[in-house]
Design a protein around this motif. Structure first.
Motif, PDB file in Angstrom:
ATOM      1  N   PHE A  20       0.842  -1.198   0.000  1.00  0.00           N
ATOM      2  CA  PHE A  20       0.000   0.000   0.000  1.00  0.00           C
ATOM      3  C   PHE A  20       0.882   1.254   0.000  1.00  0.00           C
ATOM      4  O   PHE A  20       0.517   2.275  -0.576  1.00  0.00           O
ATOM      5  CB  PHE A  20      -0.925  -0.002   1.223  1.00  0.00           C
ATOM      6  CG  PHE A  20      -1.831  -1.212   1.289  1.00  0.00           C
ATOM      7  CD1 PHE A  20      -2.424  -1.706   0.134  1.00  0.00           C
ATOM      8  CD2 PHE A  20      -2.083  -1.848   2.495  1.00  0.00           C
ATOM      9  CE1 PHE A  20      -3.257  -2.813   0.177  1.00  0.00           C
ATOM     10  CE2 PHE A  20      -2.917  -2.956   2.544  1.00  0.00           C
ATOM     11  CZ  PHE A  20      -3.494  -3.450   1.392  1.00  0.00           C
ATOM     12  N   GLU A  25       4.005   0.646   9.123  1.00  0.00           N
ATOM     13  CA  GLU A  25       4.288   0.561  10.553  1.00  0.00           C
ATOM     14  C   GLU A  25       4.372  -0.907  10.931  1.00  0.00           C
ATOM     15  O   GLU A  25       3.430  -1.659  10.701  1.00  0.00           O
ATOM     16  CB  GLU A  25       3.183   1.258  11.361  1.00  0.00           C
ATOM     17  CG  GLU A  25       3.452   1.236  12.854  1.00  0.00           C
ATOM     18  CD  GLU A  25       2.644   2.289  13.588  1.00  0.00           C
ATOM     19  OE1 GLU A  25       2.777   3.478  13.266  1.00  0.00           O
ATOM     20  OE2 GLU A  25       1.878   1.901  14.492  1.00  0.00           O
ATOM     21  N   HIS A  70       4.627  -0.852  15.774  1.00  0.00           N
ATOM     22  CA  HIS A  70       4.721   0.542  16.240  1.00  0.00           C
ATOM     23  C   HIS A  70       6.053   1.201  15.920  1.00  0.00           C
ATOM     24  O   HIS A  70       6.434   2.183  16.561  1.00  0.00           O
ATOM     25  CB  HIS A  70       4.400   0.659  17.737  1.00  0.00           C
ATOM     26  CG  HIS A  70       2.936   0.568  18.028  1.00  0.00           C
ATOM     27  ND1 HIS A  70       2.383   0.867  19.237  1.00  0.00           N
ATOM     28  CD2 HIS A  70       1.903   0.220  17.225  1.00  0.00           C
ATOM     29  CE1 HIS A  70       1.063   0.705  19.186  1.00  0.00           C
ATOM     30  NE2 HIS A  70       0.766   0.301  17.963  1.00  0.00           N
ATOM     31  N   ALA A  93      -1.339   2.417   6.775  1.00  0.00           N
ATOM     32  CA  ALA A  93      -1.380   1.227   7.635  1.00  0.00           C
ATOM     33  C   ALA A  93      -2.810   0.805   7.896  1.00  0.00           C
ATOM     34  O   ALA A  93      -3.739   1.588   7.721  1.00  0.00           O
ATOM     35  CB  ALA A  93      -0.679   1.508   8.964  1.00  0.00           C
TER      36      ALA A  93
HETATM   37  C1  LIG Z   1       5.545  -7.417  11.301  1.00  0.00           C
HETATM   38  C2  LIG Z   1       4.315  -6.559  11.135  1.00  0.00           C
HETATM   39  C3  LIG Z   1       3.957  -5.675  12.130  1.00  0.00           C
HETATM   40  C4  LIG Z   1       2.855  -4.820  11.971  1.00  0.00           C
HETATM   41  N1  LIG Z   1       2.588  -3.882  12.920  1.00  0.00           N
HETATM   42  C5  LIG Z   1       1.624  -2.949  12.691  1.00  0.00           C
HETATM   43  C6  LIG Z   1       1.455  -1.834  13.588  1.00  0.00           C
HETATM   44  O1  LIG Z   1       2.151  -1.696  14.585  1.00  0.00           O
HETATM   45  N2  LIG Z   1       0.490  -0.929  13.295  1.00  0.00           N
HETATM   46  C7  LIG Z   1      -0.308  -1.029  12.164  1.00  0.00           C
HETATM   47  O2  LIG Z   1      -1.141  -0.156  11.916  1.00  0.00           O
HETATM   48  N3  LIG Z   1      -0.152  -2.071  11.307  1.00  0.00           N
HETATM   49  C8  LIG Z   1       0.786  -3.023  11.541  1.00  0.00           C
HETATM   50  N4  LIG Z   1       0.986  -4.049  10.643  1.00  0.00           N
HETATM   51  C9  LIG Z   1       0.074  -4.161   9.476  1.00  0.00           C
HETATM   52  C10 LIG Z   1       0.503  -3.224   8.358  1.00  0.00           C
HETATM   53  O3  LIG Z   1      -0.166  -1.992   8.511  1.00  0.00           O
HETATM   54  C11 LIG Z   1       0.143  -3.836   6.995  1.00  0.00           C
HETATM   55  O4  LIG Z   1       0.757  -5.124   6.859  1.00  0.00           O
HETATM   56  C12 LIG Z   1       0.530  -2.944   5.840  1.00  0.00           C
HETATM   57  O5  LIG Z   1      -0.133  -3.398   4.714  1.00  0.00           O
HETATM   58  C13 LIG Z   1       2.040  -2.918   5.588  1.00  0.00           C
HETATM   59  O6  LIG Z   1       2.370  -1.993   4.589  1.00  0.00           O
HETATM   60  P1  LIG Z   1       2.566  -2.385   3.033  1.00  0.00           P
HETATM   61  O7  LIG Z   1       1.184  -2.645   2.460  1.00  0.00           O
HETATM   62  O8  LIG Z   1       3.178  -1.156   2.422  1.00  0.00           O
HETATM   63  O9  LIG Z   1       3.436  -3.595   2.933  1.00  0.00           O
HETATM   64  C14 LIG Z   1       2.072  -4.905  10.797  1.00  0.00           C
HETATM   65  C15 LIG Z   1       2.426  -5.833   9.812  1.00  0.00           C
HETATM   66  C16 LIG Z   1       3.528  -6.630   9.957  1.00  0.00           C
HETATM   67  C17 LIG Z   1       3.911  -7.585   8.854  1.00  0.00           C
END
Ligand SMILES: Cc1cc2nc3c(=O)[nH]c(=O)nc-3n(C[C@H](O)[C@H](O)[C@H](O)COP(=O)(O)O)c2cc1C
Length: 182
Positions: free
Chosen positions: A16, A76, A79, A115
């Motif tokens: 995203f 994220e 956090h 996120a």
């Molecule tokens: C290891 C891990 C930790 C995550 N921690 C959070 C978080 O702390 N807060 C949050 O809003 N989303 C968290 N997520 C969900 C991410 O917002 C979601 O996977 C997002 O799609 C990641 O960005 P991308 O689509 O650019 O890969 C986490 C995902 C992963 C894989």
């Protein structure tokens, strides 16, 4: 034309945050060129292989040097910002050689993120900010965009379809960053 390098903190194909970067690229059309930095081939940092720098590291350093600004699009993770981004920044924070300093010094920077959580990478950004200041980057601290609840801003194919509100915030950030890099 201005060159902006987008550093996306996710290697996920359908990221995203990468999609957010590509939306910014569209919004900048005609005023600046945005290139999403490819850095998934950069090795894990290890002082034993620091000099001479691996070619993958030299390549990303050249991209950063040639850019008028660097825009971070960070997910994220727990956090904070993802480890792949920290690894890249550790490489970039080091001098190129005994004669040449690190490439981030004084470079204009912007930050956004998307996120699933409602705060939309706000906490990750709060951790990333002091790091960028530590490198003496010139961060545009405001406006920064945090797109929360990204799961509610997707079309049927899972592609990001920003709400009018989010799109407006991003457009305002684009305008501000283009002025900031003048
Ligand atoms: C290891 C891990 C930790 C995550 N921690 C959070 C978080 O702390 N807060 C949050 O809003 N989303 C968290 N997520 C969900 C991410 O917002 C979601 O996977 C997002 O799609 C990641 O960005 P991308 O689509 O650019 O890969 C986490 C995902 C992963 C894989």
């Amino acid at each position: 034309m201005k060159k902006i390098v987008a550093v996306v903190g996710s290697f996920r194909e359908n990221s995203f945050n990468k999609q957010l970067a590509l939306k910014v690229k569209e919004m900048m059309k005609g005023e600046a060129e945005l290139e999403v930095l490819e850095y998934s081939d950069v090795p894990l940092f290890n002082e034993d292989i620091e000099f001479p720098a691996p070619k993958e590291v030299s390549r990303v350093r050249e991209k950063i040097k040639a850019a008028d600004g660097v825009w971070f699009f960070t997910p994220e993770y727990n956090h904070s910002y993802p480890g792949v981004l920290k690894n890249l920044l550790d490489w970039l924070s080091r001098p190129v050689s005994q004669e040449e300093p690190q490439v981030l010094f004084g470079k204009a920077a912007a930050m956004s993120g998307a996120a699933y959580g409602m705060p939309g990478t706000a906490t990750a950004q709060e951790y990333l900010i002091p790091l960028l200041f530590f490198f003496n980057m010139r961060l545009m601290n405001s406006p920064r965009v945090t797109v929360g609840n990204i799961g509610e801003q997707l079309d049927q194919n899972g592609k990001v379809q920003l709400s009018p509100n989010s799109a407006k915030f991003l457009e305002d950030q684009v305008k501000a960053f283009l002025a900031f890099t003048d």
